[in-house]
Write an enzyme that holds these catalytic residues in place. Structure first.
Site, PDB file in Angstrom:
ATOM      1  N   GLY A 277       0.943  -1.039   0.161  1.00 37.43           N
ATOM      2  CA  GLY A 277       0.077  -0.076  -0.117  1.00 37.43           C
ATOM      3  C   GLY A 277       0.803   1.493  -0.071  1.00 37.43           C
ATOM      4  N   GLU A 319       4.781  -6.350   1.005  1.00 35.83           N
ATOM      5  CA  GLU A 319       4.258  -6.613  -0.325  1.00 35.83           C
ATOM      6  C   GLU A 319       4.104  -5.444  -1.347  1.00 35.83           C
ATOM      7  OE1 GLU A 319       1.388 -10.122   1.611  1.00 35.83           O
ATOM      8  OE2 GLU A 319       0.578  -8.390   0.839  1.00 35.83           O
ATOM      9  N   PRO A 320       5.006  -4.872  -1.612  1.00 33.80           N
ATOM     10  CA  PRO A 320       5.016  -3.574  -2.695  1.00 33.80           C
ATOM     11  C   PRO A 320       4.780  -3.956  -3.965  1.00 33.80           C
ATOM     12  CG  PRO A 320       7.038  -4.146  -2.086  1.00 33.80           C
ATOM     13  CD  PRO A 320       6.573  -5.112  -1.448  1.00 33.80           C
ATOM     14  N   GLY A 321       3.626  -3.436  -4.554  1.00 33.18           N
ATOM     15  CA  GLY A 321       3.479  -3.627  -5.968  1.00 33.18           C
ATOM     16  C   GLY A 321       3.350  -2.153  -6.536  1.00 33.18           C
ATOM     17  N   ARG A 322       2.735  -1.344  -6.253  1.00 26.72           N
ATOM     18  CA  ARG A 322       2.465  -0.144  -7.193  1.00 26.72           C
ATOM     19  C   ARG A 322       3.787   0.734  -6.888  1.00 26.72           C
ATOM     20  NH1 ARG A 322      -2.124   3.060  -7.157  1.00 26.72           N
ATOM     21  NH2 ARG A 322      -2.840   1.912  -5.265  1.00 26.72           N
ATOM     22  N   ARG A 363      -8.895   3.844 -13.451  1.00 31.41           N
ATOM     23  CA  ARG A 363      -8.912   4.229 -12.068  1.00 31.41           C
ATOM     24  C   ARG A 363      -9.509   5.634 -11.848  1.00 31.41           C
ATOM     25  NH1 ARG A 363      -4.272   5.646  -9.984  1.00 31.41           N
ATOM     26  NH2 ARG A 363      -4.748   5.285  -7.901  1.00 31.41           N
ATOM     27  N   CYS A 394     -17.695   6.463 -24.658  1.00 34.48           N
ATOM     28  CA  CYS A 394     -19.258   7.005 -24.773  1.00 34.48           C
ATOM     29  C   CYS A 394     -19.555   7.267 -23.125  1.00 34.48           C
ATOM     30  CB  CYS A 394     -20.048   6.146 -25.680  1.00 34.48           C
ATOM     31  SG  CYS A 394     -21.738   6.996 -25.902  1.00 34.48           S
ATOM     32  N   GLU A 395     -18.887   8.000 -22.604  1.00 32.08           N
ATOM     33  CA  GLU A 395     -19.250   8.253 -20.911  1.00 32.08           C
ATOM     34  C   GLU A 395     -18.716   9.540 -20.881  1.00 32.08           C
ATOM     35  OE1 GLU A 395     -20.737   6.483 -18.811  1.00 32.08           O
ATOM     36  OE2 GLU A 395     -20.720   4.413 -20.006  1.00 32.08           O
ATOM     37  N   TYR A 424      -2.038  -0.834 -12.276  1.00 30.90           N
ATOM     38  CA  TYR A 424      -3.272  -0.981 -12.244  1.00 30.90           C
ATOM     39  C   TYR A 424      -3.841  -0.163 -13.335  1.00 30.90           C
ATOM     40  CZ  TYR A 424      -2.314  -2.765  -7.426  1.00 30.90           C
ATOM     41  OH  TYR A 424      -2.218  -3.216  -6.312  1.00 30.90           O
TER      42      TYR A 424
END
Length: 467
Positions: A277, A319-322, A363, A394-395, A424
């Site tokens: 995180g 647990e680093p990811g980002r 995101r 189309c949003e 992500y």
């Protein structure tokens, strides 16, 4: 600034001319280097160069949109966690971004790898990650997934529910195996992040509650099971977190739980995993700690808390990811349409439409994540104007970057680069509006190679079996 729902506050910042942290750049061509992979520069022609290669050359070879990963930067960040957290087990969180090549990079740099599904396990193993260095997460692991993990010799399973304990015991009975497990607990910590990525408060799907007594009961049950080797406690308080205060509270509560377990069973738990995180810089408003600063803060907190509980220091994991893959990645788009929209009080906003959008980066639409960007293919002396970078879907909420200053002469055919896109983005990509997913490429020493090729319409049509 946090926007609780992007579709409901689409013009929330108009009166202020942008969020409070966004400042008019004195040099619109200058790069804020902490947002980009290390070594990113502009060359003499004004082109952004990543990994020794101009992004214009990536676009020429691969087209746009395209995700670009600086391999050297990725490996450097992985090594920084390995070396700063000496004596810890460091597991790369594969959900952030995972391919066979990335699994190989992680393995070669000496890290373990967290997986959450059968697909992630297959990719990690195919990339050369040893099974014993895998950790298997997830709040709803199937019996087939558990069987596969145990059959491959996955190093640890992170238990998330009593139903899962039943499934693990069944699989172990069938296979004649013993599962090494940690129990994921919810510590009640309210991480200072968006609701959807805060994962340790009580009212959410992950883990077993300390407050309700479920965590202690699960630990005791796992300890008493002949099919499990209970190793310890797992805690994860959320994502994109900049301060260590929440981790301090989580450490105190998990160690108190370990003390209660010791009192009930006479057994001292061997391991404590504090999850990940760790936040990264997406905009000029973000000021994450360095890896070394994080490690020092964690060491001080753990020493203090272990002394307070008169407890031997457990084997520790993170647990680093980002924090590894996020800053290493850049998303590259081509501008297709530029539109100036007149607003109240004589204000205006320049809408810059690119050839991607919420299908390749959900995101911003999902939880109002903020990004930055820069003109990537040339220099410009034009004055900066407040702009909004939007996708082609189309949003009305298909907004990639709500507020950014871009040169007034931004035009169709220009390239826009978005830093911080390694985590992500590709892993959460979809085919919304039937758009094929962009490729993922690695750049290193001035060369580019494909990690994931671009999806084609033929790929998508093969899945459509109807007539």
């Amino acid at each position: 600034m946090t926007h609780m729902h992007i579709a409901g506050s689409i013009h929330a910042d108009v009166a202020q001319g942008g969020p409070h942290w966004l400042t008019m750049p004195s040099d619109p061509m200058a790069l804020q280097h902490r947002l980009w992979p290390e070594g990113t520069v502009r060359d003499r022609e004004g082109r952004i160069t990543v990994g020794g290669l101009p992004l214009t050359e990536v676009a020429r070879q691969q087209g746009t949109p395209v995700y670009v990963i600086d391999e050297a930067d990725f490996r450097s960040r992985a090594r920084a966690f390995r070396d700063s957290f000496t004596g810890w087990h460091v597991y790369y969180a594969g959900k952030a971004l995972l391919t066979r090549s990335i699994a190989r990079w992680v393995a070669e740099e000496g890290l373990g790898l967290d997986v959450t599904t059968m697909g992630e396990m297959h990719i990690a193993l195919a990339g050369g990650m040893p099974a014993e260095r895998l950790g298997f997460h997830g709040n709803n692991k199937s019996l087939d997934e558990i069987r596969f993990a145990l059959g491959q010799g996955v190093g640890r399973v992170i238990v998330d529910s009593f139903n899962e304990i039943d499934r693990i015991e069944r699989a172990c009975t069938e296979l004649g195996a013993v599962a090494r497990v940690l129990v994921r607990v919810t510590t009640g910590v309210e991480a200072h992040t968006h609701e959807y990525i805060a994962t340790a408060h009580e009212d959410q799907k992950f883990g077993l509650s300390i407050l309700g007594g479920h965590a202690l009961a699960a630990l005791v049950r796992c300890q008493s099971s002949p099919h499990m080797e209970l190793r310890g406690i797992h805690s994860h308080i959320g994502s994109q977190i900049f301060e260590t205060h929440g981790f301090e509270v989580a450490i105190r509560r998990t160690l108190r739980l370990a003390e209660q377990f010791r009192a009930a069973t006479g057994v001292e738990l061997a391991e404590l995993d504090l999850g990940g995180g760790f936040g990264i810089a997406y905009t000029e408003a973000d000021s994450p700690k360095t890896t070394a600063e994080l490690a020092q803060a964690f060491e001080e907190i753990l020493d203090h808390e272990c002394r307070g509980f008169q407890m031997a220091r457990p084997q520790l994991s993170i647990e680093p990811g980002r924090a590894i893959c996020g800053p290493s990645g850049v998303a590259l788009y081509e501008v297709g349409t530029v539109k100036v929209v007149e607003l109240e009080n004589g204000r205006s906003r320049t809408y810059v439409s690119v050839d991607g959008g919420m299908s390749d980066n959900i995101r911003p639409a999902l939880y109002a994540a903020e990004y930055s960007c820069a003109l990537a293919n040339r220099s410009s002396d034009a004055e900066p104007v407040l702009s909004r970078v939007v996708g082609k879907h189309c949003e009305g909420g298909d907004i990639l970057i709500r507020d950014v200053f871009l040169p007034r002469d931004i035009a169709p055919g220009d390239l826009i680069a978005v830093p911080g896109a390694g985590a992500y983005c590709r892993s959460m990509a979809s085919n919304y509006n039937q758009l094929p997913k962009p490729p993922l490429v690695a750049v290193a020493e001035g060369a580019v190679r494909t990690l994931l090729r671009r999806e084609t319409l033929d790929d998508m049509m093969r899945l459509d079996v109807g007539e």
